[in-house]
Design a protein around this motif. Structure first.
Motif, short mmCIF file in Angstrom:
data_model
loop_
_atom_site.label_atom_id
_atom_site.label_comp_id
_atom_site.label_asym_id
_atom_site.label_seq_id
_atom_site.Cartn_x
_atom_site.Cartn_y
_atom_site.Cartn_z
N VAL A 103 0.86 -1.25 -0.13
CA VAL A 103 0.08 0.04 0.00
C VAL A 103 0.88 1.31 0.10
CG1 VAL A 103 -1.63 1.42 1.44
CG2 VAL A 103 -1.93 -1.19 1.09
N PRO A 104 0.89 2.13 -1.10
CA PRO A 104 1.67 3.43 -0.92
C PRO A 104 1.29 4.26 -0.01
CG PRO A 104 0.19 3.20 -2.96
CD PRO A 104 0.00 2.06 -2.12
N VAL A 105 1.93 4.83 1.08
CA VAL A 105 1.76 5.69 1.90
C VAL A 105 2.01 7.16 1.52
CG1 VAL A 105 1.97 6.35 4.27
CG2 VAL A 105 1.98 3.87 3.74
N THR A 106 3.22 7.35 1.02
CA THR A 106 3.62 8.71 0.66
C THR A 106 4.97 8.66 0.27
OG1 THR A 106 3.79 10.95 1.32
CG2 THR A 106 4.60 9.41 3.01
N MET A 107 5.23 9.70 -0.72
CA MET A 107 6.69 9.93 -0.96
C MET A 107 7.22 10.76 0.03
SD MET A 107 8.50 12.15 -4.25
CE MET A 107 7.66 11.11 -5.36
N LEU A 108 8.57 10.34 0.57
CA LEU A 108 8.96 11.21 1.64
C LEU A 108 9.75 12.46 1.32
CD1 LEU A 108 10.01 8.03 3.74
CD2 LEU A 108 8.27 9.53 4.28
N ALA A 109 10.91 12.13 0.31
CA ALA A 109 11.88 13.30 0.11
C ALA A 109 12.51 13.11 -1.39
CB ALA A 109 13.24 13.03 1.04
N LYS A 110 12.96 14.13 -2.00
CA LYS A 110 13.48 14.01 -3.29
C LYS A 110 15.02 14.48 -3.19
CE LYS A 110 9.69 14.75 -6.41
NZ LYS A 110 8.96 15.67 -7.37
N ALA A 111 15.67 14.17 -4.16
CA ALA A 111 17.22 14.67 -4.22
C ALA A 111 17.39 14.96 -5.69
CB ALA A 111 18.09 13.76 -3.73
N PRO A 112 17.72 16.19 -6.33
CA PRO A 112 17.98 16.48 -7.60
C PRO A 112 19.21 15.83 -8.07
CG PRO A 112 18.78 18.07 -6.22
CD PRO A 112 18.41 17.25 -5.29
N ASN A 113 19.04 15.53 -9.58
CA ASN A 113 20.03 15.14 -10.31
C ASN A 113 20.62 15.90 -11.39
OD1 ASN A 113 19.79 12.49 -9.21
ND2 ASN A 113 18.25 11.84 -10.61
N VAL A 114 21.93 15.93 -11.81
CA VAL A 114 22.54 16.84 -12.64
C VAL A 114 23.43 16.19 -13.84
CG1 VAL A 114 24.56 17.15 -11.10
CG2 VAL A 114 23.86 18.92 -12.77
N SER A 117 24.36 12.49 -12.37
CA SER A 117 24.79 12.17 -11.02
C SER A 117 23.72 12.86 -9.97
CB SER A 117 26.02 12.59 -10.68
OG SER A 117 26.67 12.17 -9.52
N ASN A 118 23.84 12.62 -8.66
CA ASN A 118 22.96 13.28 -7.51
C ASN A 118 23.74 14.65 -7.46
OD1 ASN A 118 22.69 13.69 -4.54
ND2 ASN A 118 21.05 12.83 -5.34
N LEU A 119 23.15 15.62 -7.43
CA LEU A 119 23.72 16.98 -7.41
C LEU A 119 24.43 17.30 -6.20
CD1 LEU A 119 24.12 20.19 -8.30
CD2 LEU A 119 21.73 20.54 -7.28
N PRO A 120 23.93 16.77 -5.04
CA PRO A 120 24.52 16.89 -3.72
C PRO A 120 26.19 16.34 -3.72
CG PRO A 120 22.43 16.53 -3.05
CD PRO A 120 22.51 16.18 -4.61
#
Length: 331
Positions: free
Chosen positions: A124-135, A212-215
């Motif tokens: 059961v999907p509850v929620t998206m929690l967080a995102k991280a930008p890609n570059v 890649s992941n921006l961070p």
């Protein structure tokens, strides 16, 4: 007539009050049920990293809210499938939860020929929690300064430019395949066993390009060891607002973001999923938690369960088209 109108108004008000009371009672019943037992939050990867961070944010928040122990279980192995399987087999009462990255939910079902789960039926999907930008980044030695430069060079010499990725079927590999499709260019994929060796070879000029992941790349962008060609999001990132999106440079349809979701076992009542989504949104909105996420390059991105289900379904379909069109097979 006036008396009748008054009676109807009173009756209507009584019905509204009754509906409100029933809703409040239902919410209280759900909260009482969640407060009746301990929580287990499964992170199907080793300690450290964004999945573990989010699992611990939830465990701390749930323990505080419901007065029950909330334990994080790190269960790495089989590309995350060991931990995912534990949650699949758990009781759907909201007390066993899964924190997992997007790839396990929207890429692996198509990429892995014997994928052992049906995400829509088993969870059961509850929620998206967080995102991280890609570059999309380039080695300075490549002489490419913008995404337009890249497209022009790739079209002038098809198949001569290459891009690194953490591995076949990874989200960053597929971001490259989506870029190729949308930009109409031919780039050579060079898979590595993880992000670190791939990034090292781009820094060394061995491979000219990488999604890649921006961070992870931001320090190298700031000291000039890498060149940012564009972020793969619909909007510029607050972490680096000077970097344009690919869409701004005329390359549409490459909005690819790393994200992390919260799921519960099949059979979890909708009211429980909705309450947990509400709880997660409140936890992630706290200033100290936002700073904690920011340190790992993430930002809060919660949704209602229904919205999250649609988002996952759409992204799964998108990656399925790319994987099949490009004949990508898991190694």
């Amino acid at each position: 007539m006036q008396r009748r109108s008054t009676l109807f108004s009173l009756a209507g008000a009584a019905l509204m009050a009754l509906a409100t009371a029933v809703t409040a009672h239902a919410q209280t019943a759900v909260e009482k049920q969640l407060a009746s037992d301990r929580f287990t939050i499964v992170s199907p990867f080793p300690p450290g990293g964004p999945v573990d961070t989010l699992a611990r944010v939830l465990s701390e928040g749930l323990a505080k809210r419901y007065g029950q122990p909330a334990v994080v279980e790190n269960m790495p192995g089989a590309a995350g499938n060991i931990g995912i399987d534990k949650v699949k087999r758990a009781k759907g009462d909201g007390h066993t939860l899964l924190v997992v990255p997007a790839g396990n939910l929207t890429i692996n079902p198509t990429l892995m020929p014997n994928f052992p789960f049906n995400i829509e039926k088993d969870f059961v999907p509850v929620t998206m929690l967080a995102k991280a930008p890609n570059v999309l980044v380039a080695s300075p030695s490549a002489g490419i300064r913008t995404a337009k430069d890249l497209v022009a060079q790739a079209k002038a010499k098809p198949g001569t430019l290459s891009y690194a990725s953490p591995g076949v079927g990874s989200g960053l590999h597929l971001a490259g395949e989506l870029f190729k499709q949308q930009a109409g260019v031919d780039l050579l994929h060079v898979p590595y066993k993880g992000t670190a060796p791939a990034l090292n070879d781009v820094l060394g000029g061995v491979v000219p390009l990488m999604f890649s992941n921006l961070p992870a790349t931001l320090p190298f962008l700031k000291n000039g060891k890498l060149v940012a060609l564009g972020v793969t999001e619909a909007r510029r990132s607050p972490a680096a607002p000077e970097i344009p999106t690919l869409a701004e440079q005329g390359i549409q349809g490459v909005a690819v973001t790393s994200w992390y979701g919260l799921l519960a076992p099949a059979g979890t009542p909708p009211a429980v999923a909705e309450q947990l989504a509400k709880d997660a949104a409140q936890m992630l909105a706290e200033p100290e938690v936002r700073e904690r996420l920011k340190a790992q390059g993430m930002s809060e991105a919660t949704m209602k369960p229904g919205e999250f289900a649609v988002y996952m379904r759409d992204e799964t379909a998108m990656w399925a088209r790319i994987i099949k069109a490009r004949n990508i097979v898991a190694e």
